[in-house]
Scaffold this motif. Structure first.
Motif, PDB file in Angstrom:
ATOM      1  N   GLU A  83      -4.467  -4.450   2.984  1.00  0.00           N
ATOM      2  CA  GLU A  83      -5.678  -5.273   3.015  1.00  0.00           C
ATOM      3  C   GLU A  83      -5.498  -6.371   4.062  1.00  0.00           C
ATOM      4  OE1 GLU A  83      -8.145  -6.885  -0.532  1.00  0.00           O
ATOM      5  OE2 GLU A  83      -6.750  -8.487   0.069  1.00  0.00           O
ATOM      6  N   LYS A 104      -1.818  -3.254  -1.444  1.00  0.00           N
ATOM      7  CA  LYS A 104      -2.454  -3.106  -2.748  1.00  0.00           C
ATOM      8  C   LYS A 104      -2.581  -1.621  -3.049  1.00  0.00           C
ATOM      9  CE  LYS A 104      -7.338  -3.191  -1.609  1.00  0.00           C
ATOM     10  NZ  LYS A 104      -8.617  -3.837  -1.837  1.00  0.00           N
ATOM     11  N   ASN A 105      -3.168  -1.300  -4.193  1.00  0.00           N
ATOM     12  CA  ASN A 105      -3.354   0.104  -4.569  1.00  0.00           C
ATOM     13  C   ASN A 105      -2.005   0.831  -4.597  1.00  0.00           C
ATOM     14  OD1 ASN A 105      -4.762   2.425  -5.256  1.00  0.00           O
ATOM     15  ND2 ASN A 105      -5.251   2.935  -3.135  1.00  0.00           N
ATOM     16  N   GLU A 106      -1.058   0.211  -5.313  1.00  0.00           N
ATOM     17  CA  GLU A 106       0.302   0.770  -5.434  1.00  0.00           C
ATOM     18  C   GLU A 106       0.940   1.020  -4.064  1.00  0.00           C
ATOM     19  OE1 GLU A 106       0.257   4.098  -8.107  1.00  0.00           O
ATOM     20  OE2 GLU A 106      -0.654   2.901  -9.710  1.00  0.00           O
ATOM     21  N   ASN A 107       0.756   0.066  -3.151  1.00  0.00           N
ATOM     22  CA  ASN A 107       1.326   0.098  -1.794  1.00  0.00           C
ATOM     23  C   ASN A 107       0.781   1.229  -0.930  1.00  0.00           C
ATOM     24  OD1 ASN A 107       2.828  -2.148  -2.461  1.00  0.00           O
ATOM     25  ND2 ASN A 107       4.639  -0.954  -2.973  1.00  0.00           N
ATOM     26  N   ARG A 108      -0.458   1.657  -1.210  1.00  0.00           N
ATOM     27  CA  ARG A 108      -1.065   2.712  -0.400  1.00  0.00           C
ATOM     28  C   ARG A 108      -2.197   2.205   0.478  1.00  0.00           C
ATOM     29  NH1 ARG A 108      -1.758   6.774  -5.310  1.00  0.00           N
ATOM     30  NH2 ARG A 108      -3.092   5.019  -5.779  1.00  0.00           N
ATOM     31  N   THR A 109      -2.557   0.934   0.306  1.00  0.00           N
ATOM     32  CA  THR A 109      -3.626   0.330   1.088  1.00  0.00           C
ATOM     33  C   THR A 109      -3.136  -1.002   1.637  1.00  0.00           C
ATOM     34  OG1 THR A 109      -5.323   1.339  -0.324  1.00  0.00           O
ATOM     35  CG2 THR A 109      -6.011  -0.534   1.033  1.00  0.00           C
ATOM     36  N   THR A 148     -13.631  -0.260   5.179  1.00  0.00           N
ATOM     37  CA  THR A 148     -12.490   0.620   4.959  1.00  0.00           C
ATOM     38  C   THR A 148     -12.276   1.414   6.235  1.00  0.00           C
ATOM     39  OG1 THR A 148     -12.968   0.801   2.600  1.00  0.00           O
ATOM     40  CG2 THR A 148     -11.533   2.490   3.555  1.00  0.00           C
ATOM     41  N   GLU A 177      -6.476   2.468   4.990  1.00  0.00           N
ATOM     42  CA  GLU A 177      -5.966   3.547   4.151  1.00  0.00           C
ATOM     43  C   GLU A 177      -5.512   4.709   5.001  1.00  0.00           C
ATOM     44  OE1 GLU A 177      -9.148   4.404   1.435  1.00  0.00           O
ATOM     45  OE2 GLU A 177      -8.828   2.547   0.321  1.00  0.00           O
ATOM     46  N   ASP A 208      -9.824  -2.803   4.263  1.00  0.00           N
ATOM     47  CA  ASP A 208      -8.820  -1.952   3.629  1.00  0.00           C
ATOM     48  C   ASP A 208      -8.422  -0.877   4.628  1.00  0.00           C
ATOM     49  OD1 ASP A 208      -8.837  -3.287   1.199  1.00  0.00           O
ATOM     50  OD2 ASP A 208     -10.411  -2.024   0.358  1.00  0.00           O
TER      51      ASP A 208
END
Length: 86
Positions: free
Chosen positions: A73, A66-71, A31, A84, A82
């Motif tokens: 990948e 992913k993650n509701e377009n917050r991450t 990450t 972030e 990831d």
């Protein structure tokens, strides 16, 4: 196609993410955090600006949101990264 300045910045950030990931990777996953501004530059480069695949770092095999377009990948031969926002 020559990348514009925004794309060049995004590609530079991607290279930095790829270079940093091995230092924080555990069991093939990493990450990496970027500032909000830098994260958006990368997202624009990958998803909004239609940057040709050949301009992106070669190590990136695939990428997705992913993650509701917050991450973001990134998949490479060695890691799943990831990206972030801080």
């Amino acid at each position: 196609m020559d990348p514009n300045l925004h794309q060049k910045m995004g590609i530079n950030h991607l290279n930095r993410v790829l270079n940093y990931a091995p230092f924080v990777a555990e069991q093939g996953r990493a990450t990496v955090h970027l500032t909000v501004e830098d994260w958006h530059v990368v997202a624009d480069t990958l998803f909004r600006m239609h940057t040709p695949r050949e301009l992106l770092p070669e190590a990136i095999e695939s990428y997705r949101l992913k993650n509701e377009n917050r991450t973001i990948e990134l998949k490479t031969p060695d890691y799943v990264i990831d990206v972030e926002m801080m």
